[in-house]
Design a protein around this motif. Structure first.
Motif, PDB file in Angstrom:
ATOM      1  N   GLN A  30       1.003  -7.393   8.867  1.00 37.77           N
ATOM      2  CA  GLN A  30      -0.087  -7.397   7.895  1.00 37.77           C
ATOM      3  C   GLN A  30      -1.149  -6.330   8.215  1.00 37.77           C
ATOM      4  OE1 GLN A  30       1.243 -10.713   8.600  1.00 37.77           O
ATOM      5  NE2 GLN A  30       2.152 -10.589   6.559  1.00 37.77           N
ATOM      6  N   SER A  31      -1.922  -6.011   7.198  1.00 36.63           N
ATOM      7  CA  SER A  31      -3.002  -5.031   7.366  1.00 36.63           C
ATOM      8  C   SER A  31      -4.167  -5.670   8.108  1.00 36.63           C
ATOM      9  CB  SER A  31      -3.488  -4.536   6.002  1.00 36.63           C
ATOM     10  OG  SER A  31      -4.151  -5.589   5.303  1.00 36.63           O
ATOM     11  N   ILE A  32      -5.133  -4.839   8.489  1.00 36.59           N
ATOM     12  CA  ILE A  32      -6.333  -5.356   9.162  1.00 36.59           C
ATOM     13  C   ILE A  32      -7.050  -6.354   8.261  1.00 36.59           C
ATOM     14  CG2 ILE A  32      -8.597  -4.767  10.095  1.00 36.59           C
ATOM     15  CD1 ILE A  32      -7.427  -2.058  10.931  1.00 36.59           C
ATOM     16  N   LYS A  33      -7.269  -5.964   7.016  1.00 40.27           N
ATOM     17  CA  LYS A  33      -8.001  -6.844   6.089  1.00 40.27           C
ATOM     18  C   LYS A  33      -7.264  -8.159   5.865  1.00 40.27           C
ATOM     19  CE  LYS A  33     -10.455  -6.927   1.659  1.00 40.27           C
ATOM     20  NZ  LYS A  33     -11.751  -7.264   2.271  1.00 40.27           N
ATOM     21  N   GLU A  34      -5.942  -8.095   5.760  1.00 43.81           N
ATOM     22  CA  GLU A  34      -5.168  -9.326   5.584  1.00 43.81           C
ATOM     23  C   GLU A  34      -5.325 -10.251   6.786  1.00 43.81           C
ATOM     24  OE1 GLU A  34      -1.508  -7.859   2.656  1.00 43.81           O
ATOM     25  OE2 GLU A  34      -1.352  -7.589   4.827  1.00 43.81           O
ATOM     26  N   HIS A  57      -1.987  -8.192  16.209  1.00 44.95           N
ATOM     27  CA  HIS A  57      -1.490  -6.857  15.842  1.00 44.95           C
ATOM     28  C   HIS A  57      -1.373  -6.718  14.325  1.00 44.95           C
ATOM     29  CE1 HIS A  57      -0.489  -6.086  20.090  1.00 44.95           C
ATOM     30  NE2 HIS A  57      -0.273  -7.388  20.109  1.00 44.95           N
ATOM     31  N   THR A  58      -1.487  -5.485  13.859  1.00 43.03           N
ATOM     32  CA  THR A  58      -1.441  -5.202  12.421  1.00 43.03           C
ATOM     33  C   THR A  58      -0.405  -4.117  12.139  1.00 43.03           C
ATOM     34  OG1 THR A  58      -3.046  -3.369  12.414  1.00 43.03           O
ATOM     35  CG2 THR A  58      -3.947  -5.612  12.414  1.00 43.03           C
ATOM     36  N   THR A  59      -0.349  -3.689  10.899  1.00 41.09           N
ATOM     37  CA  THR A  59       0.598  -2.631  10.516  1.00 41.09           C
ATOM     38  C   THR A  59       0.282  -1.297  11.189  1.00 41.09           C
ATOM     39  OG1 THR A  59      -0.749  -2.226   8.538  1.00 41.09           O
ATOM     40  CG2 THR A  59       1.184  -3.642   8.282  1.00 41.09           C
ATOM     41  N   TRP A  60      -0.871  -1.209  11.835  1.00 44.24           N
ATOM     42  CA  TRP A  60      -1.174   0.030  12.560  1.00 44.24           C
ATOM     43  C   TRP A  60      -0.236   0.211  13.751  1.00 44.24           C
ATOM     44  CZ3 TRP A  60      -5.399   3.687  12.216  1.00 44.24           C
ATOM     45  CH2 TRP A  60      -6.151   3.570  11.053  1.00 44.24           C
ATOM     46  N   GLU A 107       0.830  -1.216   0.000  1.00 42.20           N
ATOM     47  CA  GLU A 107       0.000   0.000   0.000  1.00 42.20           C
ATOM     48  C   GLU A 107       0.859   1.259   0.000  1.00 42.20           C
ATOM     49  OE1 GLU A 107      -3.881  -1.776   2.447  1.00 42.20           O
ATOM     50  OE2 GLU A 107      -2.236  -0.825   3.523  1.00 42.20           O
ATOM     51  N   ILE A 108       2.046   1.194   0.595  1.00 46.04           N
ATOM     52  CA  ILE A 108       2.944   2.359   0.616  1.00 46.04           C
ATOM     53  C   ILE A 108       3.440   2.684  -0.778  1.00 46.04           C
ATOM     54  CG2 ILE A 108       5.257   3.110   1.358  1.00 46.04           C
ATOM     55  CD1 ILE A 108       4.682   1.663   4.033  1.00 46.04           C
TER      56      ILE A 108
END
Length: 575
Positions: free
Chosen positions: A354-358, A346-349, A49-50
């Motif tokens: 991984q992202s939330i959706k992943e 945990h996510t990339t936040w 995404e980046i």
């Protein structure tokens, strides 16, 4: 090689910085890689995404090119070059307490130290204490650390041997001449540490199987090579040596051999006493009648136990206490198939890969019906913890994602720090808007027991805190954790109806099984969660379930086995 995720890229950038420190590169160049890692850590998006990493503040063209190479190829040619330039023995020194890249670089450049043996020699010759930033006490500590470093532990934490278990299991599945096999011993019983691995193999071709075993390509030592038993020491990355016994038996004896070598010794004593009462004798090859000499064999362990008028006793509770006197209903323990949700990840936040959706898709693939996203809170800056504004934004993203699924529910959540002064990282007006609030300690581990207990009790008495995560903070074989009065913790959890976590990470297994059993006896609810920071950590759930079974946990005690409606009702009971 597979492309790297963001977490792996961050770790690689930090590794490059350490290598550069060891080389003695200037501080600005070292800092560039650490700043790039921090820039990626702060960004809430995945690496895909980046997109172009050079557009992020703190990432220049040079580091951006390395990030792109890692993302696309799963390797860094620059890191490969550094590994060629620096003696590999220096990298192992990083595992010594207090030894970072700068100190190792100084030892390398000024004293010619290239490995542990060289460091020991330099310390013994009193050369290290004369270096700037070291001193006599540091030299003494290094020598003590080297003494501990060189010792092979009597028992290995299961986290250390899981790769070996997976590797050996995969190989045995490919061997010819094997009817069936199973791993016995402490690992099968769910112990936190093991002395070795014991594989029981049913075969009518022991020579053929034995030949394949002794031809494995990572054998460090062949300890013994008999017709029915082979003992090896297998070598794995980072210098890990795993002792493994392979016992080959005919299929008729498989069940009793598996039972015998599963143990425990105390459980086997109880079973021999039970057999004696029937004028029988148990051996690893079957059950022999003392009167006729006839040997009875069994197709499986349930049949073996049934012969003694016993229900099947799960391996995890074969410890020689009261398992032979336990009712069958009380032996119906939680199973991995009962788990409907993972409630700590945990996510990339924050510091996940991984992202939330992943993570949502990965949980759905595991057959779960719901989950909770629980990134770190703001106090934990090293993990890019969420402040109030970011938490609200994340919750909005989760609400939008929930609209996409008719068969799956994502709970908003947070892993909130209990601060050193006893206060909580967020105020109640934030917590009440969050579905699943976890409270945990990540700081000030050396505080006295009373201070630690007041911190934990403050969280448990908060009406919005659902669960205490990894309640003792221990890391098996590496860190004892902070001082906790376990009886008081369990009593408070029972009083406040707070969930206690059994963290399924094999390095943690926190709460330990004996306290899990005490908690269940007092009516405390338990959450078994992976605390996953990347996809592969989600696979630790069965490890946590095995530890739960060792603590005699029933399905209904474990909140992850509840349907989402039941869980939400429980979470909202005090709101």
């Amino acid at each position: 090689m597979a492309a790297y995720n963001k977490k792996e890229i961050i770790q690689t950038l930090e590794h490059i910085a350490v290598y550069l420190e060891i080389k003695g590169e200037n501080a600005f160049r070292v800092s560039a890689y650490r700043k790039a890692a921090q820039a990626l850590e702060r960004d809430e998006r995945t690496i895909d995404e980046i997109g172009d990493p050079s557009k992020l503040k703190g990432i220049g063209k040079g580091t951006a090119s390395i990030i792109t190479e890692l993302r696309e190829d799963g390797r860094s040619s620059f890191l490969d070059e550094l590994k060629e330039e620096i003696p590999s023995g220096l990298i192992t020194l990083l595992s010594l307490p207090g030894m970072g890249g700068k100190k190792i670089g100084k030892l390398y450049k000024e004293l010619g130290v290239e490995d542990a043996a060289g460091l020991r020699k330099a310390c013994e010759e009193k050369k290290v204490q004369n270096l700037a930033g070291f001193g006599a006490k540091t030299e003494e500590k290094i020598l003590k650390a080297l003494d501990d470093f060189g010792k092979r532990p009597d028992r290995l934490p299961i986290a250390h041997v899981m790769t070996a278990v997976e590797d050996i299991t995969g190989r045995l599945n490919e061997f010819t001449g094997i009817n069936r096999f199973e791993l016995a011993g402490s690992f099968r019983r769910g112990r936190e540490t093991v002395k070795d691995l014991d594989f029981i193999i049913s075969t009518f071709k022991p020579e053929e199987v034995g030949s394949q075993i002794t031809m494995m390509d990572n054998i460090e030592t062949i300890v013994s090579n008999g017709e029915t038993k082979i003992s090896l020491e297998l070598a794995y990355p980072e210098g890990l040596i795993v002792p493994v016994d392979f016992r080959m038996v005919e299929d008729d004896a498989f069940a009793t051999t598996l039972h015998h070598f599963t143990g425990s010794k105390d459980h086997n004593v109880l079973m021999r006493q039970r057999a004696k009462e029937k004028s029988e004798k148990i051996s690893e090859y079957g059950v022999e009648s003392a009167e006729t000499g006839e040997v009875i064999t069994f197709k499986d362990e349930p049949a073996f136990f049934a012969h003694f008028n016993l229900p099947y006793i799960p391996p995890e509770v074969r410890e020689g206490y009261d398992e032979l006197e336990t009712k069958e209903a009380d032996l119906a323990l939680v199973e991995t198939g009962d788990i409907k949700a993972d409630l700590h990840m945990h996510t990339t936040w924050s510091d996940g890969a991984q992202s939330i959706k992943e993570m949502v898709e990965a949980n759905r693939e595991r057959g779960y019906t719901h989950m909770a996203i629980t990134d770190h809170s703001k106090f934990l800056r090293v993990a890019n913890g969420l402040n109030e504004e970011r938490l609200k934004r994340q919750h909005e993203e989760i609400r939008k994602l929930n609209e996409e699924y008719s068969d799956f529910t994502i709970l908003t959540g947070i892993e909130m720090d209990i601060l050193p002064d006893g206060s909580l990282d967020f105020a109640d007006d934030i917590l009440k808007e969050t579905d699943f609030v976890i409270a945990s300690i990540h700081s000030a581990f050396k505080q006295d027991e009373e201070t630690i207990m007041k911190r934990l009790e403050t969280a448990m008495h908060n009406p919005y805190v659902a669960m205490i995560a990894h309640p003792t903070g221990r890391l098996i074989g590496r860190r004892d954790g902070y001082q906790v009065d376990m009886d008081r913790l369990i009593q408070t959890a029972a009083k406040t109806d707070t969930i206690l976590e059994l963290n399924a990470n094999p390095n943690r297994l926190d709460l330990a099984s004996e306290y899990v059993r005490k908690a269940q006896e007092q009516g405390v609810k338990i959450g078994i969660n992976t605390d996953a920071h990347r996809f592969d950590m989600l696979t630790h759930m069965p490890v946590g379930v095995k530890a739960a079974r060792r603590g005699w946990l029933k399905k209904d005690t474990v909140v992850n086995t509840w349907d989402v409606e039941t869980l939400i009702t429980f979470l909202n009971r005090n709101r």
